[in-house]
Design a protein around this motif. Structure first.
Motif, PDB file in Angstrom:
ATOM      1  N   ARG A  15      13.810  -8.788   3.410  1.00 34.40           N
ATOM      2  CA  ARG A  15      13.512  -9.955   2.569  1.00 34.40           C
ATOM      3  C   ARG A  15      14.530 -10.081   1.436  1.00 34.40           C
ATOM      4  N   ILE A  16      14.848  -8.961   0.802  1.00 28.75           N
ATOM      5  CA  ILE A  16      15.799  -8.977  -0.316  1.00 28.75           C
ATOM      6  C   ILE A  16      17.201  -9.341   0.175  1.00 28.75           C
ATOM      7  N   LYS A  17      17.620  -8.760   1.311  1.00 27.49           N
ATOM      8  CA  LYS A  17      18.930  -9.091   1.872  1.00 27.49           C
ATOM      9  C   LYS A  17      19.018 -10.581   2.193  1.00 27.49           C
ATOM     10  N   PRO A  32       0.833  -1.213   0.000  1.00 28.19           N
ATOM     11  CA  PRO A  32       0.000   0.000   0.000  1.00 28.19           C
ATOM     12  C   PRO A  32       0.860   1.252   0.000  1.00 28.19           C
ATOM     13  N   GLU A  33       0.576   2.169  -0.914  1.00 27.19           N
ATOM     14  CA  GLU A  33       1.217   3.489  -0.957  1.00 27.19           C
ATOM     15  C   GLU A  33       2.689   3.486  -1.366  1.00 27.19           C
ATOM     16  N   ALA A  58       6.480  -1.376   5.227  1.00 29.66           N
ATOM     17  CA  ALA A  58       6.592  -2.332   4.122  1.00 29.66           C
ATOM     18  C   ALA A  58       7.980  -2.285   3.505  1.00 29.66           C
ATOM     19  N   LEU A  59       8.537  -1.077   3.358  1.00 30.02           N
ATOM     20  CA  LEU A  59       9.869  -0.935   2.774  1.00 30.02           C
ATOM     21  C   LEU A  59      10.913  -1.649   3.632  1.00 30.02           C
TER      22      LEU A  59
END
Length: 206
Positions: A197-199, A182-183, A190-191
């Motif tokens: 998650r990416i790391k 969202p947004e 969320a960021l």
């Protein structure tokens, strides 16, 4: 090591680019970005007036074959010569942009989840979900200020193609997303989750 390919989709003005920039700031030199907008088809055979009337919000407006070919090249460790689209002229420019492969490749665009060949190459699929009123206001400001459009042309394009194509193609493609944000990049919670998650995924591939 194969790059981690992240797709960022969502409606016009949803905050995709803000999220992309936030991820670039988090990972800096590890990120290469490919914008779907740059792969609009070249329409030199049409006049400017004719190009103004085209539907730029349907999947067939894009040269998806070229994007898939160049995305595969990036995944294989090659540098690509990405096309550049001129929004003021409604046509692909003569310029190109050299994009080198990186550990993280971001593909951003409103319709990337609607194209199976693109979708199947994405390791993480993010859909930025933002209220329609907010999106149209952002688009109007962007197109008038940055792209030299008139308010009337933006309004006409939104009502005749952008809104119907969003309902037909973009919104249904949300079901393919792994994560709905969202947004966009203004959603700091969320960021933060995405960065971790990416790391984690990059670490598991090392």
């Amino acid at each position: 090591m194969r790059p981690l390919v992240i797709g960022i989709a969502g409606g016009t003005g949803s905050g995709k680019t803000t999220l992309t920039r936030a991820l670039i700031e988090s990972f800096e030199e590890q990120v290469a970005v490919v914008f779907h907008d740059n792969y609009y088809k070249k329409n030199d055979h049409l006049t400017y007036e004719e190009r103004c009337l085209l539907n730029y919000d349907a999947p067939d407006a894009f040269d998806n074959d070229l994007l898939v070919k160049q995305l595969d090249a990036l995944i294989e460790g090659q540098t690509i010569e990405c096309p550049v689209y001129d929004f003021s002229d409604h046509n692909r420019s003569e310029e190109t942009l050299m994009v080198q492969t990186r550990p993280i490749i971001i593909v951003e665009g409103i319709l990337i989840f609607a194209e199976p060949a693109i979708r199947e190459r994405l390791d993480i699929k993010l859909f930025v979900d933002t209220d329609a009123d907010v999106r149209i206001l952002r688009r109007m400001r962007r197109d008038v200020v940055e792209r030299g459009r008139s308010i009337e042309s933006v309004q006409t394009q939104y009502l005749e193609t952008v809104k119907p194509m969003h309902e037909l193609y973009v919104e249904p493609s949300k079901r393919y997303a792994d994560i709905i944000v969202p947004e966009g990049g203004t959603n700091l919670v969320a960021l933060d989750m995405l960065v971790h998650r990416i790391k984690s995924q990059l670490g598991s591939q090392a």
